[in-house]
Scaffold this motif. Structure first.
Motif, PDB file in Angstrom:
ATOM      1  N   ILE A 227       3.016   7.741  -9.946  1.00  0.00           N
ATOM      2  CA  ILE A 227       1.905   8.685 -10.154  1.00  0.00           C
ATOM      3  C   ILE A 227       1.632   9.536  -8.926  1.00  0.00           C
ATOM      4  N   ASN A 228       2.396   9.365  -7.888  1.00  0.00           N
ATOM      5  CA  ASN A 228       2.225  10.094  -6.639  1.00  0.00           C
ATOM      6  C   ASN A 228       1.714  11.518  -6.861  1.00  0.00           C
ATOM      7  N   ASN A 229       0.452  11.751  -6.528  1.00  0.00           N
ATOM      8  CA  ASN A 229      -0.178  13.064  -6.650  1.00  0.00           C
ATOM      9  C   ASN A 229      -0.394  13.711  -5.295  1.00  0.00           C
ATOM     10  N   THR A 230       0.347  13.289  -4.285  1.00  0.00           N
ATOM     11  CA  THR A 230       0.179  13.844  -2.942  1.00  0.00           C
ATOM     12  C   THR A 230       0.936  15.158  -2.772  1.00  0.00           C
TER      13      THR A 230
ATOM     14  N   HIS B 173       0.858  -1.187   0.000  1.00  0.00           N
ATOM     15  CA  HIS B 173       0.000   0.000   0.000  1.00  0.00           C
ATOM     16  C   HIS B 173       0.892   1.234   0.000  1.00  0.00           C
ATOM     17  N   VAL B 174       0.574   2.216  -0.859  1.00  0.00           N
ATOM     18  CA  VAL B 174       1.325   3.459  -0.945  1.00  0.00           C
ATOM     19  C   VAL B 174       0.477   4.570  -0.340  1.00  0.00           C
ATOM     20  N   SER B 175       1.090   5.379   0.543  1.00  0.00           N
ATOM     21  CA  SER B 175       0.369   6.449   1.218  1.00  0.00           C
ATOM     22  C   SER B 175       1.315   7.607   1.526  1.00  0.00           C
ATOM     23  N   SER B 176       0.776   8.801   1.611  1.00  0.00           N
ATOM     24  CA  SER B 176       1.549   9.975   1.987  1.00  0.00           C
ATOM     25  C   SER B 176       2.199   9.773   3.353  1.00  0.00           C
ATOM     26  N   VAL B 177       3.390  10.328   3.526  1.00  0.00           N
ATOM     27  CA  VAL B 177       4.053  10.261   4.827  1.00  0.00           C
ATOM     28  C   VAL B 177       3.221  10.974   5.897  1.00  0.00           C
TER      29      VAL B 177
ATOM     30  N   ALA C 198      -3.739   9.137  -6.192  1.00  0.00           N
ATOM     31  CA  ALA C 198      -4.222   9.647  -7.476  1.00  0.00           C
ATOM     32  C   ALA C 198      -4.673  11.107  -7.373  1.00  0.00           C
ATOM     33  N   GLY C 199      -4.591  11.687  -6.189  1.00  0.00           N
ATOM     34  CA  GLY C 199      -4.940  13.089  -6.006  1.00  0.00           C
ATOM     35  C   GLY C 199      -6.320  13.345  -5.432  1.00  0.00           C
ATOM     36  N   SER C 200      -7.083  12.291  -5.185  1.00  0.00           N
ATOM     37  CA  SER C 200      -8.437  12.464  -4.663  1.00  0.00           C
ATOM     38  C   SER C 200      -8.412  12.968  -3.224  1.00  0.00           C
ATOM     39  N   ARG C 201      -9.376  13.796  -2.886  1.00  0.00           N
ATOM     40  CA  ARG C 201      -9.489  14.337  -1.519  1.00  0.00           C
ATOM     41  C   ARG C 201     -10.415  13.505  -0.643  1.00  0.00           C
TER      42      ARG C 201
END
Length: 113
Positions: free
Chosen positions: A61-64, A9-13, A36-39
């Motif tokens: 694709i990291n859109n964070t 799983h990939v997630s913002s720090v 993907a940039g979703s809020r």
């Protein structure tokens, strides 16, 4: 017998502390946008990668707008995963922190994707 395997799983720090404490929980999304940039959550569940190659795609694709972490998710029953319609899968539920391991941290955004 169901097949269980290790997923990623990939997630913002910015979510690291919450994930370490509460696990992966789509209802707790809010500290940072999704990869993907979703809020808001795109589904009522947790997106998982089925291997390193798929995880690498999400790292690219990291859109964070910031660094991300890569978590190993243990013991996921493949039969419970659902396709979101784009070929990616999610678990319709939550993953407890005890089944997670931070395997890469602070992966910087990659320019040019």
């Amino acid at each position: 017998m169901s097949d269980t395997s290790n997923h990623l799983h990939v997630s913002s720090v910015l979510n690291r502390r919450s994930i370490a404490r509460h696990g992966l929980d789509w209802a707790r999304m809010g500290a940072a946008p999704g990869i993907a940039g979703s809020r808001r959550p795109e589904v009522e569940g947790v997106f998982l990668c089925r291997g390193e190659e798929e995880a690498e795609f999400f790292l690219q694709i990291n859109n964070t707008r910031g660094p991300v972490d890569l978590w190993s998710v243990d013991g996921i029953d493949e039969g419970l995963l659902l396709d979101n319609g784009n070929g990616f899968v999610y678990l319709p539920g939550r993953v407890p922190a005890a089944r997670l391991l931070l395997v890469r941290s602070d992966v910087p955004p990659r320019p040019g994707f």
